[in-house]
Design an enzyme around this catalytic site. Structure first.
Site, PDB file in Angstrom:
ATOM      1  N   GLY A  90       0.817  -1.199   0.000  1.00  0.00           N
ATOM      2  CA  GLY A  90       0.000   0.000   0.000  1.00  0.00           C
ATOM      3  C   GLY A  90       0.852   1.250   0.000  1.00  0.00           C
ATOM      4  O   GLY A  90       2.088   1.184  -0.019  1.00  0.00           O
ATOM      5  N   GLY A  92      -7.642   0.318  -8.299  1.00  0.00           N
ATOM      6  CA  GLY A  92      -6.555  -0.182  -7.464  1.00  0.00           C
ATOM      7  C   GLY A  92      -6.702  -1.668  -7.176  1.00  0.00           C
ATOM      8  O   GLY A  92      -7.808  -2.156  -6.927  1.00  0.00           O
ATOM      9  N   ALA A  93      -5.576  -2.381  -7.180  1.00  0.00           N
ATOM     10  CA  ALA A  93      -5.604  -3.817  -6.928  1.00  0.00           C
ATOM     11  C   ALA A  93      -6.221  -4.142  -5.582  1.00  0.00           C
ATOM     12  O   ALA A  93      -6.951  -5.127  -5.434  1.00  0.00           O
ATOM     13  CB  ALA A  93      -4.188  -4.386  -7.013  1.00  0.00           C
ATOM     14  N   ASP A  94      -5.947  -3.302  -4.568  1.00  0.00           N
ATOM     15  CA  ASP A  94      -6.483  -3.563  -3.236  1.00  0.00           C
ATOM     16  C   ASP A  94      -8.007  -3.550  -3.232  1.00  0.00           C
ATOM     17  O   ASP A  94      -8.647  -4.341  -2.530  1.00  0.00           O
ATOM     18  CB  ASP A  94      -5.933  -2.564  -2.222  1.00  0.00           C
ATOM     19  N   ASP A 141     -12.444   0.452   3.351  1.00  0.00           N
ATOM     20  CA  ASP A 141     -11.044   0.192   3.679  1.00  0.00           C
ATOM     21  C   ASP A 141     -10.421   1.470   4.225  1.00  0.00           C
ATOM     22  O   ASP A 141     -10.296   2.470   3.516  1.00  0.00           O
ATOM     23  CB  ASP A 141     -10.293  -0.277   2.427  1.00  0.00           C
TER      24      ASP A 141
END
Length: 267
Positions: free
Chosen positions: A8, A107-109, A129
């Site tokens: 991150g 975003g991948a997250d 998140d």
């Protein structure tokens, strides 16, 4: 075993899953210029502390929102674990539709959170998140990713307030005893905490209204428990959502070939 790496903007989290449970989780400050060897020296000691060996790692999955960090994380997997890593990106098989205008920009997250939340809690749902940014992501009943909301993160807001106003100190985040602050620090803590509670409730409420049906609300990130105390809008807190997403993605996209790297006797 799987080495999951969640990079991150603030921290990089490394975790090992043995097929049944997470055996360890460790974090280090994100720094784009940190080399693969620096990661390795730090990580090897932590693996040994948990009774794990380099040879135990046969898979690696990387999710990152910091493109500059990817090069050295890939090198870490290839050179120290002899494994070709799976990189979470829009082009891999997620098992669900990404229903936004430009999937490659997500975003991948956020996609990892959507994958794991639907797997564990089903939908429709909202995933909050609490990271460098506070994100709200919407997943439908079939698991499709519908988009979401991005707001400034709590710590980012605290830092901006301190830097922009000469007489306001840097504060820590906590739940105030009262809404009305009797001094500057208490007033700032109240504004940050209850302001973000209002943000959470307001955005979740508007998403619910726009979706026209109840959505489960799952929260993750280090500050999720703190804000979960202040609102009933958050139904479930799951600190491992992003790591679980990496685990599930690795299962869907097996990488069967090892990377041929320089042999290191120090392993």
């Amino acid at each position: 075993m799987l080495l999951a790496i969640d990079a991150g903007n603030t921290n990089v989290v490394f975790a090992v899953h043995d097929g049944a449970e997470w055996r360890g989780r460790w974090r280090i400050a994100t720094r784009a210029d940190r080399t693969s060897d620096e990661y390795a020296v730090w990580l090897m000691a932590l693996l040994q502390h948990c009774g794990l060996k380099v040879a135990d790692i046969d898979r690696c999955a990387i999710g990152t929102v910091v493109p500059a960090a990817l090069y050295n994380l890939r090198r870490l997997s290839r050179e120290w674990f002899n494994v070709e890593p799976l990189v979470a990106r829009a082009a891999v098989d997620w098992g669900f539709e990404i229903k936004v205008d430009r999937p490659q920009e997500v975003g991948a997250d956020r996609l990892l959170n959507a994958l794991a939340s639907h797997h564990h809690y089903r939908g429709p749902l909202v995933v909050i998140d609490f990271g460098t940014a506070t994100t709200f992501d919407v997943v439908d009943a079939d698991g499709a990713y519908l988009g979401g909301v991005i707001a400034p993160g709590i710590n980012l807001s605290i830092e901006a307030l301190h830097k922009a106003a000469a007489r306001l100190p840097r504060i820590g985040i906590g739940r105030p005893q009262a809404v009305i602050g009797r001094d500057t620090v208490a007033a700032m803590q109240s504004g940050i905490y209850w302001g973000y509670v209002g943000l959470i409730e307001g955005i979740v409420g508007r998403i619910q209204a726009e979706h026209d049906k109840h959505l489960k609300v799952v929260a993750t990130g280090g500050l999720a428990p703190l804000f979960g105390e202040g609102t009933t809008a958050i139904e479930t807190i799951d600190p491992d959502i992003t790591l679980e997403g990496l685990r599930l993605l690795a299962e869907r996209n097996p990488v069967t070939t090892s990377h041929k790297s320089i042999h290191r006797d120090s392993h």
